[in-house]
Design an enzyme around this catalytic site. Structure first.
Site: not given
Ligand code: NAD
Ligand code: UFG
Length: 344
Positions: A155, A130, A36, A16, A159, A38-39, A63
């Protein structure tokens, strides 16, 4: 616009945030190599990137926990100057059930990359951290000097540990730079609707749940609790547009590679500086899309933070980066992407 053609490795680049960042890197003139496994993403994302930028990035399906795969990549793609490490497992709930999978995937990936950086003369690494490292803040908005709290999930712990591994490696005298980016809540999709978030199964996160409910895929949204100590009783987050977030990575990379005065290790909050409640976000979606979201108030979700939003001043001033996309536009892009996915 510029003639930089430095080569950047983007791990997790079909995911993403990674895919949006690849677009911004290519638009800024960088040459991108993606790895990637592709998991949690699909090869089709590459077409989306090509449709937006006109450039198909180099792609290695592999991987990052496999050191050999990575060293072969560096051999085959000589001259990589920087890494952006998105590759990780990211589902909080799953990490509680499968902690070893999370520790192995997230830690070994980072250790492998760090180990190979000096060997292949890679100058800098941007790490996806994060706001979860702050736990429940004592004050909002929260800045980078706030204490790191005990992690509430494996998780979140990965981080924190990854931040420490990078810190220790640099302190040991390794000749690399790193920028730790602490994301708040990334949402939305590219305005072209060519790329976006592709949640697997029932979404855990709020925005995909909202858009899938609006599209009729889910019957109703459950708002997890309205008895929090906030103005409308629902939780507050700092929702940041994924394209704004992606742009910050380009600036961070440029700083590491081009600014010889910058510190070896820096950390930045990436947020808008505005907190929005769950109900306010639903309202913003309805306004942007013209579609009502059926919802009910349910129980609190275990482990949720009550309220957190960023003080992004450091990133604003030092990186010269600022989140600019208005929330309605973000929600409208999320909706366009949902409609496009449903039509596929
Ligand atoms: P995502 O799952 O969409 O992207 C991660 C990608 O990494 C995926 O395409 C997956 O296939 C690939 N991947 C996982 N393990 C792998 C491995 N061992 N080797 C190669 N590829 C691998 O997630 P995202 O939302 O794009 O998040 C990207 C990064 O940002 C992550 O490190 C996540 O922890 C961090 N992050 C995300 C959020 C969020 O809310 N989306 C918030 C804070 C931090
Ligand atoms: N929420 C709902 N209904 C739902 C889903 C979420 O009310 O169906 C609420 C949650 O309770 C929370 C808010 O919406 O209050 C946001 O929830 P998210 O799950 O979208 O996001 P979080 O803040 O809980 O967590 C996200 C990522 C984590 C990351 C964190 C900080 O999922 O991986 O942001 O970066 F660690």
């Amino acid at each position: 616009m510029n003639d930089m053609k430095e080569k950047i490795l983007v791990t997790g680049g079909t995911g993403y945030i990674g895919s949006h960042t690849v677009v911004e890197l290519q638009n800024a003139g960088y040459e991108v190599v993606i790895i990637d496994n592709l998991s949690n993403s699909s090869r089709k994302v590459l077409d989306g990137i090509k449709n937006i930028t006109g450039i198909m990035p180099a792609f290695v399906e592999g991987d990052c926990t496999d050191l050999k795969t990575l060293s072969t990549l560096f051999e085959n793609h000589k001259g990589i100057k920087g890494i952006i490490n998105f590759a990780a497992s990211k589902a909080v709930g799953e990490s509680v059930e499968k902690p070893l999978l999370y520790y192995r995937n997230n830690l070994v990936t980072l250790i492998n990359l760090l180990e190979l950086m000096p060997q292949y003369d890679v100058k800098g690494i941007v790490f996806s951290s994060s706001c979860t490292v702050y736990g429940e803040p004592d004050v909002n908005p929260i800045d980078e000097t706030a204490p790191i709290k005990v992690a509430t999930s494996p998780y979140g712990n990965t981080k924190q540990i990854c931040e420490e591994i990078i810190t220790d490696f640099i302190a040991s005298g390794a000749n690399i730079k790193s920028i730790l980016l602490r994301y708040f809540n990334p949402i939305g999709a590219h305005p072209s609707a060519e790329i976006g978030e592709l949640p697997n199964g029932i979404p855990n996160n709020l925005v995909p749940y909202i858009t899938q409910t609006a599209a009729g895929i889910r019957k109703e949204l459950t708002v997890f609790g309205n008895d929090y100590n906030t103005p409308d009783g629902t939780c507050i987050r700092d929702f940041i547009d994924v394209v704004d977030l992606a742009r910050a990575h380009v600036v961070a990379m440029k700083r590491m590679l081009d600014n010889s005065d910058s510190d070896a290790l820096e950390v930045f909050n990436l947020g808008t500086g505005n907190g929005l409640s769950v109900l306010q976000l639903i309202e913003a979606f309805e306004k942007a899309s013209g579609v009502k979201v059926p919802y009910r108030i349910g129980e609190r979700r275990a482990g949720d933070i009550e309220q957190i939003w960023a003080n992004p001043k450091k990133a604003n001033e030092i990186l010269g980066w600022k989140a600019v996309v208005p929330i309605e536009e973000t929600m409208s892009n999320a909706w366009k992407w949902q409609c496009r996915c449903a039509g596929n």
